[in-house]
Enzyme design. Structure first.
Site, PDB file in Angstrom:
ATOM      1  N   ARG A 222      -9.759   1.574   9.271  1.00  0.00           N
ATOM      2  CA  ARG A 222      -9.196   0.431   9.679  1.00  0.00           C
ATOM      3  C   ARG A 222     -10.407  -0.310  10.514  1.00  0.00           C
ATOM      4  O   ARG A 222     -10.287  -1.452  10.807  1.00  0.00           O
ATOM      5  CB  ARG A 222      -7.797   0.306  10.505  1.00  0.00           C
TER       6      ARG A 222
ATOM      7  N   ARG B 147      11.442  -2.855  10.142  1.00  0.00           N
ATOM      8  CA  ARG B 147      10.667  -2.065  11.179  1.00  0.00           C
ATOM      9  C   ARG B 147      10.506  -2.715  12.393  1.00  0.00           C
ATOM     10  O   ARG B 147      10.366  -3.849  12.392  1.00  0.00           O
ATOM     11  CB  ARG B 147       9.269  -1.719  10.391  1.00  0.00           C
TER      12      ARG B 147
ATOM     13  N   LYS C 113       1.007  -1.167   0.011  1.00  0.00           N
ATOM     14  CA  LYS C 113      -0.049  -0.061   0.146  1.00  0.00           C
ATOM     15  C   LYS C 113       0.887   1.356   0.060  1.00  0.00           C
ATOM     16  O   LYS C 113       0.769   2.312  -0.634  1.00  0.00           O
ATOM     17  CB  LYS C 113      -0.914   0.043   1.369  1.00  0.00           C
TER      18      LYS C 113
ATOM     19  N   ARG D  36      11.564  -6.857   5.943  1.00  0.00           N
ATOM     20  CA  ARG D  36      11.691  -5.464   6.273  1.00  0.00           C
ATOM     21  C   ARG D  36      12.314  -5.313   7.753  1.00  0.00           C
ATOM     22  O   ARG D  36      12.511  -6.244   8.299  1.00  0.00           O
ATOM     23  CB  ARG D  36      10.132  -5.052   6.339  1.00  0.00           C
TER      24      ARG D  36
ATOM     25  N   ARG E 136      -0.617  -8.139  13.926  1.00  0.00           N
ATOM     26  CA  ARG E 136      -1.330  -7.090  12.934  1.00  0.00           C
ATOM     27  C   ARG E 136      -2.059  -7.785  11.747  1.00  0.00           C
ATOM     28  O   ARG E 136      -3.139  -7.249  11.425  1.00  0.00           O
ATOM     29  CB  ARG E 136      -0.044  -6.654  12.235  1.00  0.00           C
TER      30      ARG E 136
HETATM   31  P1  AMP Z   1       0.549   1.019   9.021  1.00  0.00           P
HETATM   32  O1  AMP Z   1       1.993   1.937   8.760  1.00  0.00           O
HETATM   33  O2  AMP Z   1      -0.575   1.756   8.296  1.00  0.00           O
HETATM   34  O3  AMP Z   1       0.881  -0.499   8.924  1.00  0.00           O
HETATM   35  O4  AMP Z   1       0.635   1.317  10.473  1.00  0.00           O
HETATM   36  C1  AMP Z   1       1.406   0.946  11.721  1.00  0.00           C
HETATM   37  C2  AMP Z   1       0.678   0.816  13.035  1.00  0.00           C
HETATM   38  O5  AMP Z   1      -0.125   1.916  13.361  1.00  0.00           O
HETATM   39  C3  AMP Z   1      -0.304  -0.277  13.019  1.00  0.00           C
HETATM   40  O6  AMP Z   1      -0.249  -1.567  13.116  1.00  0.00           O
HETATM   41  C4  AMP Z   1      -1.498   0.473  14.118  1.00  0.00           C
HETATM   42  O7  AMP Z   1      -0.846   0.032  15.209  1.00  0.00           O
HETATM   43  C5  AMP Z   1      -1.013   1.814  13.926  1.00  0.00           C
HETATM   44  N1  AMP Z   1      -2.087   2.492  13.016  1.00  0.00           N
HETATM   45  C6  AMP Z   1      -2.093   2.970  11.694  1.00  0.00           C
HETATM   46  N2  AMP Z   1      -3.336   3.459  11.181  1.00  0.00           N
HETATM   47  C7  AMP Z   1      -4.279   3.140  12.000  1.00  0.00           C
HETATM   48  C8  AMP Z   1      -5.722   3.316  11.966  1.00  0.00           C
HETATM   49  N3  AMP Z   1      -6.196   3.839  10.951  1.00  0.00           N
HETATM   50  N4  AMP Z   1      -6.275   2.715  13.288  1.00  0.00           N
HETATM   51  C9  AMP Z   1      -5.606   2.128  14.344  1.00  0.00           C
HETATM   52  N5  AMP Z   1      -4.419   1.921  14.451  1.00  0.00           N
HETATM   53  C10 AMP Z   1      -3.691   2.491  13.314  1.00  0.00           C
END
Ligand code: AMP
Length: 192
Positions: free
Chosen positions: A88, A130, A13, A128, A141
């Site tokens: 989400r 991270r 994404k 990755r 996740r």
């Molecule tokens: P991402 O980079 O989008 O995978 O986000 C990394 C982490 O941030 C996720 O595993 C969640 O802990 C948190 N996170 C990001 N976006 C959201 C969202 N819209 N709702 C809840 N948690 C989020």
């Protein structure tokens, strides 16, 4: 155009969002990026969000909605925006619909689902670097994705805006599919 990207972690994404915002000339609103910045800056939001992120769990809706509300008030979303990693949960999706209606009198144009199977996700994420890409956190996740985010697909399908993108292939192939899907009607095949 107001577009959201839905897909499991590691579906690509982030990379595809970057290309799409350059192509369309609209801002890229990634809640993951905003949260990582807040954590790095030690803001109150960052301090609250960090333990959830480290555990691979979703950050509570109130925090996310506040963050997104502040971001959307910056005034650069009039021509549209690409929402990446947001919404989400169903509650976030309903809140986004209300925000778009209230701020711009507009609805969402497209919800793009990046479709990549779990085995491929685990293979990609293992490469990755991270802090939330450790195996136990990856599993958590993926669980959040399956339980809390996948129900959104039905929400957007019912509204007629869902487009499913096959996320397996080269970056160029996937990007071509995204452009084709945005140009086509919902429900039609996305593979060129
Ligand atoms: P991402 O980079 O989008 O995978 O986000 C990394 C982490 O941030 C996720 O595993 C969640 O802990 C948190 N996170 C990001 N976006 C959201 C969202 N819209 N709702 C809840 N948690 C989020």
């Amino acid at each position: 155009m107001r577009i959201i990207f839905i897909g499991p972690p590691g579906a690509g994404k982030g990379t595809q969002s970057q290309r799409l915002v350059e192509h369309l000339g609209i801002p890229h609103l990634s809640t993951g990026d905003m949260l990582r910045q807040a954590v790095a800056d030690r803001t109150p939001t960052g301090v609250l969000a960090e333990p959830y992120m480290d555990a691979g769990q979703l950050v509570p809706d109130e925090i996310i909605l506040q963050l997104m509300d502040e971001r959307m008030r910056k005034g650069d979303c009039g021509r549209g925006a690409l929402f990446d990693g947001f919404p989400r949960t169903l509650r976030q999706a309903e809140a986004l619909d209300r925000m778009l209606e209230k701020m711009f009198g507009q609805a969402l144009d497209a919800a793009l689902e990046m479709n990549v199977d779990d085995a491929e996700i685990i293979r990609r994420l293992s490469g990755r670097r991270r802090t939330d890409d450790r195996p136990a956190v990856i599993a958590e996740r993926l669980k959040s994705y399956w339980h809390e985010t996948r129900p959104l697909l039905e929400y957007y399908r019912q509204r007629g805006v869902l487009r499913v993108i096959d996320g397996i292939g080269t970056q160029d192939q996937v990007f071509d599919r995204i452009k084709a899907a945005l140009a086509s009607r919902p429900g039609s095949p996305s593979t060129p």
